[in-house]
Design a protein around this motif. Sequence first.
Motif, PDB file in Angstrom:
ATOM      1  N   GLY A 128       0.785  -1.227   0.000  1.00 31.78           N
ATOM      2  CA  GLY A 128       0.000   0.000   0.000  1.00 31.78           C
ATOM      3  C   GLY A 128       0.815   1.274   0.000  1.00 31.78           C
ATOM      4  O   GLY A 128       0.262   2.366   0.191  1.00 31.78           O
ATOM      5  N   GLU A 129       2.133   1.167  -0.230  1.00 30.50           N
ATOM      6  CA  GLU A 129       2.981   2.353  -0.306  1.00 30.50           C
ATOM      7  C   GLU A 129       2.999   2.905  -1.736  1.00 30.50           C
ATOM      8  O   GLU A 129       2.626   2.217  -2.688  1.00 30.50           O
ATOM      9  CB  GLU A 129       4.406   2.012   0.130  1.00 30.50           C
ATOM     10  CG  GLU A 129       4.510   1.481   1.543  1.00 30.50           C
ATOM     11  CD  GLU A 129       4.258   2.537   2.604  1.00 30.50           C
ATOM     12  OE1 GLU A 129       4.251   3.752   2.264  1.00 30.50           O
ATOM     13  OE2 GLU A 129       4.058   2.163   3.774  1.00 30.50           O
ATOM     14  N   LEU A 130       3.463   4.144  -1.869  1.00 28.74           N
ATOM     15  CA  LEU A 130       3.552   4.801  -3.170  1.00 28.74           C
ATOM     16  C   LEU A 130       4.967   4.669  -3.716  1.00 28.74           C
ATOM     17  O   LEU A 130       5.935   4.991  -3.019  1.00 28.74           O
ATOM     18  CB  LEU A 130       3.177   6.274  -3.063  1.00 28.74           C
ATOM     19  CG  LEU A 130       1.806   6.607  -2.486  1.00 28.74           C
ATOM     20  CD1 LEU A 130       1.529   8.105  -2.621  1.00 28.74           C
ATOM     21  CD2 LEU A 130       0.710   5.798  -3.143  1.00 28.74           C
ATOM     22  N   VAL A 131       5.074   4.214  -4.966  1.00 21.25           N
ATOM     23  CA  VAL A 131       6.365   4.027  -5.615  1.00 21.25           C
ATOM     24  C   VAL A 131       6.305   4.644  -7.004  1.00 21.25           C
ATOM     25  O   VAL A 131       5.467   4.257  -7.834  1.00 21.25           O
ATOM     26  CB  VAL A 131       6.733   2.532  -5.730  1.00 21.25           C
ATOM     27  CG1 VAL A 131       8.066   2.359  -6.464  1.00 21.25           C
ATOM     28  CG2 VAL A 131       6.799   1.877  -4.350  1.00 21.25           C
ATOM     29  N   VAL A 145       6.266   8.875 -19.268  1.00 21.04           N
ATOM     30  CA  VAL A 145       6.821   9.660 -18.164  1.00 21.04           C
ATOM     31  C   VAL A 145       6.887   8.751 -16.938  1.00 21.04           C
ATOM     32  O   VAL A 145       6.410   7.614 -16.972  1.00 21.04           O
ATOM     33  CB  VAL A 145       5.948  10.906 -17.860  1.00 21.04           C
ATOM     34  CG1 VAL A 145       5.887  11.840 -19.056  1.00 21.04           C
ATOM     35  CG2 VAL A 145       4.543  10.502 -17.414  1.00 21.04           C
ATOM     36  N   TYR A 146       7.481   9.247 -15.855  1.00 20.04           N
ATOM     37  CA  TYR A 146       7.451   8.489 -14.599  1.00 20.04           C
ATOM     38  C   TYR A 146       6.038   8.532 -14.024  1.00 20.04           C
ATOM     39  O   TYR A 146       5.392   9.588 -13.997  1.00 20.04           O
ATOM     40  CB  TYR A 146       8.439   9.067 -13.588  1.00 20.04           C
ATOM     41  CG  TYR A 146       9.834   8.480 -13.710  1.00 20.04           C
ATOM     42  CD1 TYR A 146      10.338   7.589 -12.763  1.00 20.04           C
ATOM     43  CD2 TYR A 146      10.646   8.811 -14.786  1.00 20.04           C
ATOM     44  CE1 TYR A 146      11.613   7.045 -12.884  1.00 20.04           C
ATOM     45  CE2 TYR A 146      11.925   8.276 -14.917  1.00 20.04           C
ATOM     46  CZ  TYR A 146      12.396   7.392 -13.962  1.00 20.04           C
ATOM     47  OH  TYR A 146      13.654   6.842 -14.086  1.00 20.04           O
ATOM     48  N   GLY A 147       5.561   7.368 -13.574  1.00 18.67           N
ATOM     49  CA  GLY A 147       4.253   7.277 -12.954  1.00 18.67           C
ATOM     50  C   GLY A 147       4.371   7.166 -11.450  1.00 18.67           C
ATOM     51  O   GLY A 147       5.363   6.629 -10.932  1.00 18.67           O
ATOM     52  N   LEU A 148       3.362   7.660 -10.743  1.00 21.69           N
ATOM     53  CA  LEU A 148       3.303   7.540  -9.288  1.00 21.69           C
ATOM     54  C   LEU A 148       2.377   6.375  -8.962  1.00 21.69           C
ATOM     55  O   LEU A 148       1.156   6.507  -9.028  1.00 21.69           O
ATOM     56  CB  LEU A 148       2.804   8.833  -8.651  1.00 21.69           C
ATOM     57  CG  LEU A 148       2.675   8.810  -7.129  1.00 21.69           C
ATOM     58  CD1 LEU A 148       3.982   8.386  -6.471  1.00 21.69           C
ATOM     59  CD2 LEU A 148       2.227  10.167  -6.614  1.00 21.69           C
ATOM     60  N   ALA A 186      -2.265   1.653 -10.189  1.00 16.71           N
ATOM     61  CA  ALA A 186      -2.812   2.942 -10.614  1.00 16.71           C
ATOM     62  C   ALA A 186      -1.697   3.963 -10.589  1.00 16.71           C
ATOM     63  O   ALA A 186      -0.975   4.068  -9.593  1.00 16.71           O
ATOM     64  CB  ALA A 186      -3.943   3.365  -9.691  1.00 16.71           C
ATOM     65  N   ALA A 187      -1.541   4.726 -11.662  1.00 13.26           N
ATOM     66  CA  ALA A 187      -0.403   5.638 -11.718  1.00 13.26           C
ATOM     67  C   ALA A 187      -0.657   6.832 -12.624  1.00 13.26           C
ATOM     68  O   ALA A 187      -0.641   6.697 -13.842  1.00 13.26           O
ATOM     69  CB  ALA A 187       0.852   4.896 -12.187  1.00 13.26           C
ATOM     70  N   PRO A 188      -0.874   8.018 -12.038  1.00 10.01           N
ATOM     71  CA  PRO A 188      -0.776   9.254 -12.811  1.00 10.01           C
ATOM     72  C   PRO A 188       0.697   9.644 -12.909  1.00 10.01           C
ATOM     73  O   PRO A 188       1.574   8.936 -12.403  1.00 10.01           O
ATOM     74  CB  PRO A 188      -1.553  10.244 -11.958  1.00 10.01           C
ATOM     75  CG  PRO A 188      -1.267   9.788 -10.557  1.00 10.01           C
ATOM     76  CD  PRO A 188      -1.169   8.273 -10.630  1.00 10.01           C
ATOM     77  N   SER A 189       1.000  10.764 -13.540  1.00  5.22           N
ATOM     78  CA  SER A 189       2.384  11.213 -13.609  1.00  5.22           C
ATOM     79  C   SER A 189       2.899  11.553 -12.209  1.00  5.22           C
ATOM     80  O   SER A 189       2.153  12.038 -11.348  1.00  5.22           O
ATOM     81  CB  SER A 189       2.509  12.426 -14.530  1.00  5.22           C
ATOM     82  OG  SER A 189       1.653  13.471 -14.097  1.00  5.22           O
ATOM     83  N   ALA A 190       4.186  11.294 -11.972  1.00  3.70           N
ATOM     84  CA  ALA A 190       4.772  11.399 -10.628  1.00  3.70           C
ATOM     85  C   ALA A 190       5.295  12.804 -10.367  1.00  3.70           C
ATOM     86  O   ALA A 190       6.501  13.030 -10.214  1.00  3.70           O
ATOM     87  CB  ALA A 190       5.877  10.359 -10.473  1.00  3.70           C
ATOM     88  N   ASN A 191       4.386  13.768 -10.310  1.00  2.00           N
ATOM     89  CA  ASN A 191       4.732  15.159 -10.055  1.00  2.00           C
ATOM     90  C   ASN A 191       3.634  15.798  -9.227  1.00  2.00           C
ATOM     91  O   ASN A 191       2.507  15.290  -9.173  1.00  2.00           O
ATOM     92  CB  ASN A 191       4.908  15.930 -11.371  1.00  2.00           C
ATOM     93  CG  ASN A 191       3.674  15.839 -12.256  1.00  2.00           C
ATOM     94  OD1 ASN A 191       3.475  14.834 -12.935  1.00  2.00           O
ATOM     95  ND2 ASN A 191       2.834  16.860 -12.235  1.00  2.00           N
ATOM     96  N   ALA A 213       9.168   5.557  -2.344  1.00  4.98           N
ATOM     97  CA  ALA A 213      10.344   5.238  -3.152  1.00  4.98           C
ATOM     98  C   ALA A 213      10.157   5.683  -4.587  1.00  4.98           C
ATOM     99  O   ALA A 213       9.035   5.867  -5.063  1.00  4.98           O
ATOM    100  CB  ALA A 213      10.612   3.736  -3.112  1.00  4.98           C
ATOM    101  N   VAL A 214      11.299   5.829  -5.271  1.00  9.89           N
ATOM    102  CA  VAL A 214      11.308   5.999  -6.720  1.00  9.89           C
ATOM    103  C   VAL A 214      12.257   4.962  -7.289  1.00  9.89           C
ATOM    104  O   VAL A 214      13.366   4.782  -6.794  1.00  9.89           O
ATOM    105  CB  VAL A 214      11.712   7.429  -7.138  1.00  9.89           C
ATOM    106  CG1 VAL A 214      13.059   7.843  -6.549  1.00  9.89           C
ATOM    107  CG2 VAL A 214      11.744   7.556  -8.656  1.00  9.89           C
TER     108      VAL A 214
END
Length: 320
Positions: free
Chosen positions: A20-23, A30-33, A135-140, A163-164
Motif C-alpha cells: 500500500g505504499e507509493l512508488v 513519463v514516470y508514474g506515481l 494505478a499511476a498518474p504522472s509522478a509530479n 520510493a522511486v
Amino acid sequence: MTEVLTPADLSRAAALLRAGELVAFPTETVYGLGANARDGRAVAAVFAAKGRPSFNPLISHFPEPEAAFAEVAADDRARHLAARFWPGPLTLVLPRRPESRIDPLTGAGLPTLAVRVPAHPLARALLRQAGVPVAAPSANRSGQVSPTTAAHVLAGLEGRIAAVLDGGPCEVGLESTVLDLSTPRATLMRPGGLSREVLEAEIGPLAVAGEMAEEAARPSPGMLLSHYAPGLPVRLGARDVAADEALLAFGPPLPGAGLVWQLSEGGDLVEAASRLFAGLRWLDEEGGKRGLNGIAAMPVPEHGLGAAINDRLRRAAAPR
C-alpha cells in the motif's frame, strides 16, 4: 525520506506497492506515481501526495493485455488496438467488469476504467512482481511539469512517497494517448504518445472530447456536473438526519441515523477519500432496499483532499 531504488531493488519496489505504499517508476512516456489499484487508501494517498485537486480517474497499469481485459469488457476494437499498440503509449477507457476488484476510487466512481500496458521493460517487470494492477498518474505535484527522470520525481515528491525506482530517462517524454471505447463511437480524450491519425487508420474516424456537445459528454473528469450520482438524492452539509434518510458520516455520526456509512470516524481525509465512492454506492443500494428517500451527507472540510471529496459530493447532489 524517499528511497531511491535501482533495477536491482525491483523486489523491494514490488513489496512496497503490495503493502500500500507509493512508488514512482519509469514508463516509456513519463514516470508514474504507482499505488495498488485495489487498495483505496493507497489510491487516495496518490491524490494527497500530488496535491491533485479532484478525483480524476487514474490509469491502471498491467504487464500483459489479458490482465487488463480481466478487469474491463473489451470489444473487437479494443482487442485490435491492444494487438497493434500494446505494450505502448495508449490508454483505453472501457466498461468495468462487475467482478473487477479495482477500488472504485481508481476509476473515480465511474462505470469505466482506464487501462494500459506500458512498454518500458522495467515497468513491466515491476508490474509482474507486484502482482496487482498499479494505478499511476504522472509522478509530479499537480500542475507541475511531468517528470521524465528520477531526479524530476524527487524534486517534487521527495518525502511524500516511499520510493522511486530509477530506470533512467523516459523515451517518449509525453503522456499516453487516452481513447474512450466505452460507447459505439471511439473518442479521443487526451492526445499523447500515439497520434490520432495512427489510431484512425486502424478503427476509423474518432470523436474528440473537446469538440463534443455537452449532452454527449463522456464519463471523464469534469465533463458533466451531475456525476457520480446515486439514485437517492443527496443532501449536503447535513447537521441532522431525517428518519427516511441514510447518513454519509464524517466524524461521530449524527443521532437518529438508522443506516450509516462512515467515511472516517477520526476525521482522516485520506481515509474518507478512499471510502467515498464505495459508501455512496452502498448507501444507495441499502437505502433503496429499506425504502429510504435520500442520503444526508455530513460536512467535510474544504482543505486538502476535502476539496476533492466535496467536489464529488456536489456533483452527486446536482440536479439530474
